[in-house]
Design a protein around this motif. Structure first.
Motif, PDB file in Angstrom:
ATOM      1  N   GLN A  98       0.732  -1.213   0.349  1.00 56.37           N
ATOM      2  CA  GLN A  98      -0.078  -0.176   0.017  1.00 56.37           C
ATOM      3  C   GLN A  98       0.803   1.220  -0.176  1.00 56.37           C
ATOM      4  O   GLN A  98       1.822   1.462   0.923  1.00 56.37           O
ATOM      5  CB  GLN A  98      -0.913   0.051   1.205  1.00 56.37           C
ATOM      6  N   VAL A  99       0.749   2.087  -1.018  1.00 58.43           N
ATOM      7  CA  VAL A  99       1.406   3.328  -1.148  1.00 58.43           C
ATOM      8  C   VAL A  99       0.849   4.358  -0.015  1.00 58.43           C
ATOM      9  O   VAL A  99      -0.390   4.494   0.016  1.00 58.43           O
ATOM     10  CB  VAL A  99       1.262   3.893  -2.433  1.00 58.43           C
ATOM     11  N   GLN A 100       1.792   4.845   0.490  1.00 58.12           N
ATOM     12  CA  GLN A 100       1.530   6.210   1.571  1.00 58.12           C
ATOM     13  C   GLN A 100       1.691   7.376   0.917  1.00 58.12           C
ATOM     14  O   GLN A 100       2.927   7.730   0.467  1.00 58.12           O
ATOM     15  CB  GLN A 100       2.059   5.919   2.775  1.00 58.12           C
ATOM     16  N   GLY A 118       7.227   3.635  -1.664  1.00 55.80           N
ATOM     17  CA  GLY A 118       6.988   2.575  -2.504  1.00 55.80           C
ATOM     18  C   GLY A 118       7.889   2.471  -3.575  1.00 55.80           C
ATOM     19  O   GLY A 118       8.100   3.867  -4.239  1.00 55.80           O
ATOM     20  N   ASN A 134      -3.127   3.358  -9.515  1.00 55.66           N
ATOM     21  CA  ASN A 134      -2.139   2.227  -9.684  1.00 55.66           C
ATOM     22  C   ASN A 134      -2.741   1.405 -10.723  1.00 55.66           C
ATOM     23  O   ASN A 134      -2.213   0.167 -11.135  1.00 55.66           O
ATOM     24  CB  ASN A 134      -2.274   1.457  -8.348  1.00 55.66           C
ATOM     25  N   SER A 175      -6.604   4.812  -6.079  1.00 54.99           N
ATOM     26  CA  SER A 175      -6.629   3.874  -5.097  1.00 54.99           C
ATOM     27  C   SER A 175      -6.080   4.344  -3.932  1.00 54.99           C
ATOM     28  O   SER A 175      -6.145   3.651  -2.729  1.00 54.99           O
ATOM     29  CB  SER A 175      -5.800   2.713  -5.882  1.00 54.99           C
ATOM     30  N   SER A 176      -5.237   5.328  -3.781  1.00 57.90           N
ATOM     31  CA  SER A 176      -4.390   5.849  -2.624  1.00 57.90           C
ATOM     32  C   SER A 176      -4.588   7.462  -2.581  1.00 57.90           C
ATOM     33  O   SER A 176      -4.536   7.987  -3.418  1.00 57.90           O
ATOM     34  CB  SER A 176      -2.928   5.519  -2.538  1.00 57.90           C
TER      35      SER A 176
END
Length: 125
Positions: free
Chosen positions: A1-3, A26, A99, A113-114
């Motif tokens: 999961q990218v922050q 990431g 993503n 998505s993030s």
């Protein structure tokens, strides 16, 4: 999961400039499109700008010619340079990541998505 972590917001007078930054975690950052959205009090979150992994940019009509989105893949950073700011630009600004690796003008909230936590931009008249 990218922050994603935004910074650079603040209070500025109309006509002034601010530069927002978004730091992404990431290793796959360079493969993904990134975007900025904003949400003003009492309003829905809206698209501001998007940049593909090869730096093709899209802008909302309301910011075209005043805002510039850019990215530095070596630093995992995305930027939003905001010039000629107006009171109606006041909002919380969010960084977002798509993503999917699907090309084109994917500009809907659901395409991303993030999300970051947001940074407040206030433009006084």
């Amino acid at each position: 999961q990218v922050q994603l972590v935004e910074s650079g917001g603040g209070l500025v007078q109309a006509g002034g400039s601010l530069r927002l930054s978004c730091a992404a975690s990431g290793r796959a950052f360079s493969r993904y499109a990134m975007a900025w959205f904003r949400q003003a009090p009492g309003k829905e979150r809206e698209f501001v700008a998007r940049i593909s992994w090869i730096s093709v940019a899209y802008y909302a009509d309301s910011v075209k010619g005043r805002f510039t989105i850019s990215r530095d893949n070596a630093k995992n950073m995305v930027y939003l340079q905001m010039n000629s700011l107006k009171p109606e630009d006041t909002a919380v600004y969010y960084c977002a990541l798509d993503n999917s690796q699907i090309p084109g003008a994917r500009l809907e909230l659901s395409d991303f998505s993030s999300w970051g936590q947001g940074t407040q931009v206030t433009v006084s008249s």
